[in-house]
Scaffold this motif. Sequence first.
Motif, PDB file in Angstrom:
ATOM      1  N   ASN A 187      -1.763   4.404  -1.040  1.00 42.24           N
ATOM      2  CA  ASN A 187      -2.920   3.933  -0.756  1.00 42.24           C
ATOM      3  C   ASN A 187      -2.804   3.256   0.773  1.00 42.24           C
ATOM      4  O   ASN A 187      -4.430   2.721   1.538  1.00 42.24           O
ATOM      5  CB  ASN A 187      -4.296   3.644  -1.477  1.00 42.24           C
ATOM      6  CG  ASN A 187      -4.043   2.074  -1.946  1.00 42.24           C
ATOM      7  OD1 ASN A 187      -2.670   1.983  -1.904  1.00 42.24           O
ATOM      8  ND2 ASN A 187      -4.720   1.754  -2.739  1.00 42.24           N
ATOM      9  N   GLN A 196       1.133  -0.741   0.000  1.00 44.03           N
ATOM     10  CA  GLN A 196      -0.189   0.112   0.272  1.00 44.03           C
ATOM     11  C   GLN A 196       1.326   1.384  -0.110  1.00 44.03           C
ATOM     12  O   GLN A 196       0.305   1.983  -0.279  1.00 44.03           O
ATOM     13  CB  GLN A 196      -0.960   0.084   1.337  1.00 44.03           C
ATOM     14  CG  GLN A 196      -2.293  -0.826   0.856  1.00 44.03           C
ATOM     15  CD  GLN A 196      -2.898  -1.185   2.044  1.00 44.03           C
ATOM     16  OE1 GLN A 196      -2.284  -0.690   3.845  1.00 44.03           O
ATOM     17  NE2 GLN A 196      -3.994  -2.038   2.344  1.00 44.03           N
ATOM     18  N   LYS A 216       3.744   1.411  -0.902  1.00 47.63           N
ATOM     19  CA  LYS A 216       4.003   1.213  -2.455  1.00 47.63           C
ATOM     20  C   LYS A 216       2.586   2.098  -3.853  1.00 47.63           C
ATOM     21  O   LYS A 216       3.441   3.060  -4.783  1.00 47.63           O
ATOM     22  CB  LYS A 216       4.269   0.297  -3.421  1.00 47.63           C
ATOM     23  CG  LYS A 216       5.712   0.487  -4.173  1.00 47.63           C
ATOM     24  CD  LYS A 216       6.109  -1.036  -4.740  1.00 47.63           C
ATOM     25  CE  LYS A 216       7.047  -1.248  -6.186  1.00 47.63           C
ATOM     26  NZ  LYS A 216       7.591  -2.129  -6.494  1.00 47.63           N
ATOM     27  N   ALA A 217       2.046   1.833  -3.688  1.00 50.73           N
ATOM     28  CA  ALA A 217       0.559   2.276  -3.675  1.00 50.73           C
ATOM     29  C   ALA A 217       0.243   2.931  -3.790  1.00 50.73           C
ATOM     30  O   ALA A 217      -0.708   4.149  -4.231  1.00 50.73           O
ATOM     31  CB  ALA A 217      -0.598   1.150  -4.275  1.00 50.73           C
TER      32      ALA A 217
END
Lengths: 275, 441
Positions: free
Chosen positions: B94, B89, B91-92
């Motif tokens: 979010n 998360q 990395k993304a």
Amino acid sequence: MSVLSRRAAAMLVMAVCTVYFLTPLWWLFVGSTKPGGRGVGLWFDHFQLGTNLHAVLTYQDGIFLRWLVNSIGYTVGAAAIGTLLAAMCGYALAKYRFPGRETLFNIVLGGVLVPATALALPLFLLFSKAHAANTYWAVFLPSLVNPFGVYLARIYAASSVPDELLEAARIDGSGEVRSFFTVSVRLMAPALVTIFLFHFVAVWNNFLLPLIMLGNQKLFPVTLGLYTWNSQVDQRPELRGLVLVGACLSLAPMLIAFLSLQRFWRSGLGAGSLK
Amino acid sequence: MRRTLAILLLSTLSITACSSNSSSGDSSTGAAAAGCAPANGPVTLSFTSWVPDIQKVVDIWNQANPNIQVKVQTGPNGNGGTYQNFFNQLKAGNAPDLGQIEYDALPSFRVQDGLMDLGTCSDVTAAKDKFVDWTWSQVSFGEQGHVYAVPQDAGPMALFYRKDLFEKNNIKVPTTWQEYADAAVKVKAAGGYITNFSTGDPNQFAGFAWQAGAHWFTNDGTNWTVSLTDPATSKVAAYWQDLIDKKLVSAVPPWTDEWNNAYNTDKDWTWVSAVWGANTISSGAPKTSGKWAVAPMPQWTAGDQAAGDWGGSSTAVFKGSKHPYEAAKFALWLNTSTEALTALNKAASLYPAAKAGATLPALTEGVPFYGNQKIYDVFSAASAQVKPDFTWGPTMTQTYADAGDGFKAAASGTGTLLKALTDAQASTIQTLKSQSIPVKG
């Protein structure tokens, strides 16, 4: 005499295999009837299946039922649509000639080799970009993909749907889509059931995808739910028993699916052998 | 026409993973730079935790704070998948605002720059004295003026022992490790084992090493130093190896019915474990109710007062959170307010890291399973005796896995605990190097 002894030997091997495969299921059933999950042993002791079932279904406001419904929702939908898509793909690859046909088939087949763990992070990043992580679609959409089903469908379509029949349908004025649904699907029915059942099992057991995508307990499938319960056993010892009963209950939909679709399987064994 | 339809359908099936090149941490536009300022208007925070029934605790906050609503996400425990989810998360972009992170996993998040520095939040730095010292150094990594999480609970260790069996056999309750080894011989003669050496809990062993004064990982600001075989640890390893060799301890896999049985059937007589072990024994060995007692952990030198820790989590704010002030406010409430600590203790038997936790009503009563002894007094004293300068490494999952494998070999007779630690040290250094983390050696 030798025929009898050969048959006896075969029956013995089958019996051993049956016992081997059924013992864990039996253990699970016996364990889920025991109080508090003190489930060691192969025979009953203080039978209280009803109490245990009640405990599982009411724990945490009936979250287990919610997980079962979620699993059925993910699985039946994804398996049905996934089978249709795989069948259409396989049929197209088997029955139509177009440039790049073999390359496309090899790429799809290569998809069988890619392990789920390698796809986990890219899928998560993809769905995060679309702001769809931690939703129903995050688990449903990737579950529609079934490259092995495409392979099965292609093989079966090639062998069980005669080109002559399709020609006749074309001459009679039927469009390709119509002849697919009215003629070919009926001929390919056993293969479709096989693909459906394989896909059903794969999506039902799907664990890694929900683990990385979902954070909302109300969206968990039953696999992830039981795993979460199991990881809390130290703080909530009563969960030890509930996990056993839950695991036993979660077998039910799969058993129902297999037993009810069994007759389609049998009828397909002989199909395509007479040409 | 039908053909193009078919091709279209085919191509939608091939999902091209066009993973974006969003660099980790950059998605925090101006939030991190803004420091710790309150927001204007209502705020919704997301909080991931695997404490059972955490929703009930959060409901108390949500009722009282309509402008700061917290949404709970849950899942399996950190090492069971949630830590990996956090990394994904982050990395993304979010990641949730708040997350539960155990002390031994905090360095791996720090190294990946995943934690927000709450040192800019005056409320948090002012709360330093509300927590037991060593828990604060766990979440601040010893850096002055910086803090990366709020301590939640702790696992100070003590000696659980079968009072009835010790009395019946005239064995003195050990206060030093030497006395413990002597008692082990007597217990063996009486037909039991003094304890079970757990090959599946390298972090219990870490607690032993911690008590003995070991420093497995040190960071001088640039380089890590790994020493799993320093004199203190070697001493501990040699001690337990001796007990294993003389077959004075059982080697049953922990967290199994077999282990429960061993305690339930009077086979094992003690367990050097953390405060949450009280629940494990009472639920796993119900037949032994009323027969246990708790004493301080055996010491290396008579008269010493040192203890180790096993487990404990913190509430961290992830980098990229748009509302660090509100997140810190919630984290402080969760881990210092009486109502939250009481609820957490009730929901999951958490032993608070906050000093005020020692005076919670639930923790000052006698516990029937332990002969009505006020066992939490022992743990409260132990908590104050845990040394404050033990640092965890940034790849503890791998270190634990390697040490655990070696321990299993040692328990089955093929290898020693010291060898297991030496190998784990080598592979840890290797792992750090392969992740481009500067390490000496």
